[in-house]
Write an enzyme that holds these catalytic residues in place. Structure first.
Site, PDB file in Angstrom:
ATOM      1  N   LYS A  76       5.957   8.139   9.924  1.00  0.00           N
ATOM      2  CA  LYS A  76       5.939   6.733   9.516  1.00  0.00           C
ATOM      3  C   LYS A  76       7.201   5.978   9.920  1.00  0.00           C
ATOM      4  O   LYS A  76       7.132   4.793  10.251  1.00  0.00           O
ATOM      5  CB  LYS A  76       5.721   6.626   8.006  1.00  0.00           C
ATOM      6  CG  LYS A  76       4.349   7.070   7.540  1.00  0.00           C
ATOM      7  CD  LYS A  76       4.186   6.874   6.049  1.00  0.00           C
ATOM      8  CE  LYS A  76       2.823   7.330   5.569  1.00  0.00           C
ATOM      9  NZ  LYS A  76       2.627   7.068   4.125  1.00  0.00           N
ATOM     10  N   ASP A  87       0.497   1.061   2.526  1.00  0.00           N
ATOM     11  CA  ASP A  87       0.788   1.853   1.327  1.00  0.00           C
ATOM     12  C   ASP A  87       1.213   0.947   0.183  1.00  0.00           C
ATOM     13  O   ASP A  87       0.917   1.222  -0.987  1.00  0.00           O
ATOM     14  CB  ASP A  87       1.900   2.865   1.604  1.00  0.00           C
ATOM     15  CG  ASP A  87       1.434   4.049   2.430  1.00  0.00           C
ATOM     16  OD1 ASP A  87       0.221   4.342   2.410  1.00  0.00           O
ATOM     17  OD2 ASP A  87       2.274   4.686   3.089  1.00  0.00           O
TER      18      ASP A  87
END
Length: 268
Positions: A66, A102
């Site tokens: 990420k 997220d």
């Protein structure tokens, strides 16, 4: 032409993302497929080159990529840059962009709720999204605790939040306690939070979604707290990614049902 979507990471075989995304593509009448693909850290740049060349339609990014992936896109949202991490690739006007859904996924089940003090347990990659979400929700006080004090202190300094020693986490008078570690996935060998931490009334939120009700959540529930499993965050971050790719809404009820059925089958 059928579009190809991926989720990349390592390990990745356990991911339920293909299940709900392929189901949603079918329900929405879209031609395409979504697959899990193992990508090692030293293969990430090559995957991005392939992604641009084919080109693929979209991608989710999970651990451990990420942070590194942020440097490989043409641009990223302000939120993603503040987080220093992305979990979604999508195209706009020929440019490959990065987003972090997220944050959206974490906030979704907390809509309409207010908290005075949030305690985050763990300082890994997902903690960054949790902190960002709590700050967007304008939670007045946020404290982080982690076994590695150095990692907790670094995040606390970066985001301007408080930090406490792991051994003193039960002393924090929080009404929202978040497990942002992976401990719940490793069985029942250790309690994340002393029973005394669940004082008064509050909500315990576990990022872990398998099992859906971890020891952390069972202990919170026994103390009279509300509980929130990680299933909602998982489904809602997926729905946000799907919307970026297709402009359509992933049907929520069937996505939740599919995830819960798959988790039940794994645990049977």
């Amino acid at each position: 032409m059928a579009k190809q979507f991926f989720v990349i990471g390592t390990p990745i075989a356990h991911s339920l993302s293909p299940l709900i995304h392929n189901q949603a593509l079918h329900q929405c009448g879209l031609e395409g497929s979504y697959a899990a693909r193992e990508v090692q850290p030293d293969e990430l740049a090559a995957f991005f080159a392939e992604f641009r060349t084919v080109p693929y339609a979209g991608c989710n990014i999970t651990l451990p990529h990420k942070v590194a992936a942020l440097e490989l896109v043409d641009a990223a949202s302000e939120r993603a840059r503040r987080l220093g991490a992305i979990n979604t690739l999508y195209w706009r006007d020929g440019r490959l962009l990065g987003e972090n859904t997220d944050v959206t996924g974490f906030m979704a089940p907390l809509q309409g709720k207010q908290f005075s003090h949030a305690l985050i347990l763990g300082a890994g990659g997902v903690s960054r999204a949790v902190i960002c979400a709590l700050q967007e929700m304008q939670v007045p006080a946020i404290t982080i605790a982690n076994r590695s004090a150095a990692r907790a202190n670094a995040l606390a300094d970066e985001f301007g939040i408080a930090c406490c020693p792991w051994e003193e986490r039960e002393k924090i008078a929080a009404d929202l306690i978040i497990n942002a570690t992976s401990l719940g996935m490793k069985g029942e060998r250790e309690a994340l939070t002393p029973y005394s931490a669940f004082k008064g009334q509050g909500l315990a939120y576990d990022i872990v979604y398998t099992p859906e009700k971890t020891r952390f959540l069972r202990e919170a529930e026994a103390a009279g707290w509300q509980i929130q499993s990680g299933v909602a965050m998982f489904v809602e971050q997926a729905r946000a990614s799907f919307k970026l790719w297709t402009g359509m809404d992933m049907p929520a009820d069937s996505a939740f049902a599919a995830v819960r059925a798959a988790l039940a089958a794994r645990n049977s």
